[in-house]
Scaffold this motif. Sequence first.
Motif, PDB file in Angstrom:
ATOM      1  N   GLN A 138       0.815  -1.213   0.000  1.00 40.17           N
ATOM      2  CA  GLN A 138       0.000   0.000   0.000  1.00 40.17           C
ATOM      3  C   GLN A 138       0.852   1.268   0.000  1.00 40.17           C
ATOM      4  O   GLN A 138       0.311   2.369   0.054  1.00 40.17           O
ATOM      5  N   ASP A 139       2.154   1.111  -0.082  1.00 41.84           N
ATOM      6  CA  ASP A 139       3.058   2.257   0.072  1.00 41.84           C
ATOM      7  C   ASP A 139       3.293   2.958  -1.266  1.00 41.84           C
ATOM      8  O   ASP A 139       4.115   2.521  -2.082  1.00 41.84           O
ATOM      9  N   GLY A 140       2.576   4.034  -1.479  1.00 39.28           N
ATOM     10  CA  GLY A 140       2.823   4.885  -2.639  1.00 39.28           C
ATOM     11  C   GLY A 140       3.586   6.131  -2.260  1.00 39.28           C
ATOM     12  O   GLY A 140       3.833   6.995  -3.110  1.00 39.28           O
ATOM     13  N   THR A 141       3.963   6.254  -0.985  1.00 38.25           N
ATOM     14  CA  THR A 141       4.652   7.449  -0.482  1.00 38.25           C
ATOM     15  C   THR A 141       6.127   7.433  -0.823  1.00 38.25           C
ATOM     16  O   THR A 141       6.687   8.438  -1.294  1.00 38.25           O
ATOM     17  N   HIS A 142       6.791   6.304  -0.571  1.00 37.99           N
ATOM     18  CA  HIS A 142       8.226   6.187  -0.828  1.00 37.99           C
ATOM     19  C   HIS A 142       8.437   5.746  -2.269  1.00 37.99           C
ATOM     20  O   HIS A 142       8.109   4.614  -2.635  1.00 37.99           O
ATOM     21  N   ALA A 143       8.969   6.649  -3.075  1.00 38.17           N
ATOM     22  CA  ALA A 143       9.062   6.365  -4.520  1.00 38.17           C
ATOM     23  C   ALA A 143      10.268   7.044  -5.161  1.00 38.17           C
ATOM     24  O   ALA A 143      10.224   7.435  -6.320  1.00 38.17           O
ATOM     25  N   SER A 144      11.371   7.165  -4.407  1.00 37.74           N
ATOM     26  CA  SER A 144      12.560   7.865  -4.911  1.00 37.74           C
ATOM     27  C   SER A 144      13.719   6.897  -5.094  1.00 37.74           C
ATOM     28  O   SER A 144      13.860   5.927  -4.340  1.00 37.74           O
ATOM     29  N   TYR A 145      14.534   7.157  -6.095  1.00 35.07           N
ATOM     30  CA  TYR A 145      15.763   6.381  -6.281  1.00 35.07           C
ATOM     31  C   TYR A 145      16.739   7.197  -7.110  1.00 35.07           C
ATOM     32  O   TYR A 145      16.532   7.390  -8.314  1.00 35.07           O
ATOM     33  N   ASP A 146      17.781   7.686  -6.462  1.00 38.20           N
ATOM     34  CA  ASP A 146      18.854   8.402  -7.140  1.00 38.20           C
ATOM     35  C   ASP A 146      20.025   7.441  -7.292  1.00 38.20           C
ATOM     36  O   ASP A 146      20.661   7.076  -6.296  1.00 38.20           O
TER      37      ASP A 146
END
Length: 270
Positions: free
Chosen positions: A139-147
């Motif tokens: 259900q986690d759509g909040t964490h969506a970063s990847y550098d």
Amino acid sequence: MSVTKSVLDSSEAWPALPLSAWADTLSTLHMWTQIVGKVRLALSPQVNHWWQVPLYVSAKGLTTSPIPYGNVIFEIEFDFIAHRLNVITNRGESKSLRLYPRAVADFYAEFMGLLRSLEIDVKIWPMPVEVPNPIRFDQDGTHASYDPQFANSFWRILVTTDCIFKEFRSRFAGKASPVHFFWGSFDLAVTRFSGRSAPERPGADKITREAYSHEVSSVGFWPGGGEVKGAAFYSYAAPQPAGFGERPVRPAKANASPHLVKRRKTDKKI
């Protein structure tokens, strides 16, 4: 020349890793490693002090090491050079998915589908651990970063630290843990044991009882978060000897933090 010195001679050994610049990537990667780590936990035999839980630094990133599944052995590796998650089996199969900015829920769905395509059917508890305000993986759509640059820099620091910790471990003749990466607290650590049993902790759950069943002295590297505003090395002992927090430490900027020691020893469900 020691292994450690050969690594430290490289200007690539300690790349910049400002927490403010990669905090979102760190949070997302933390969730991804927990998903992979929980697969290892679900399928691996119990080992003393929960040593079947962590990941390990590899030549490309972080690996589970081989995991048994019936007659199959498989391994999962985060590749922070090509930025892929690779799964290989002893049947000669190899599948992967790309690491790029996307929600934890999407990563979770694709990863579990990839395992099923390899006929590896495993269920994990889909709740993150050791984080404030956890969100179910699916259900986690909040964490969506990847550098990718910062993910690679983080791994290169782990490589250097892994070499240093292994040399530190090799100088101790007693019982010591492997150098391993705990995906719950998101840190690389190594632990020495005195050889003596530790007093039982009233009210401790089975995880904490096993983890701290004997006297330990641990050192580790943590990329930071919470009240620590950047990457840090730490050391703690459990049980804590009298006067431990008052002993002088180096360098001058180092300090004792009773709050962080308590946090590191908090009971957790995995």
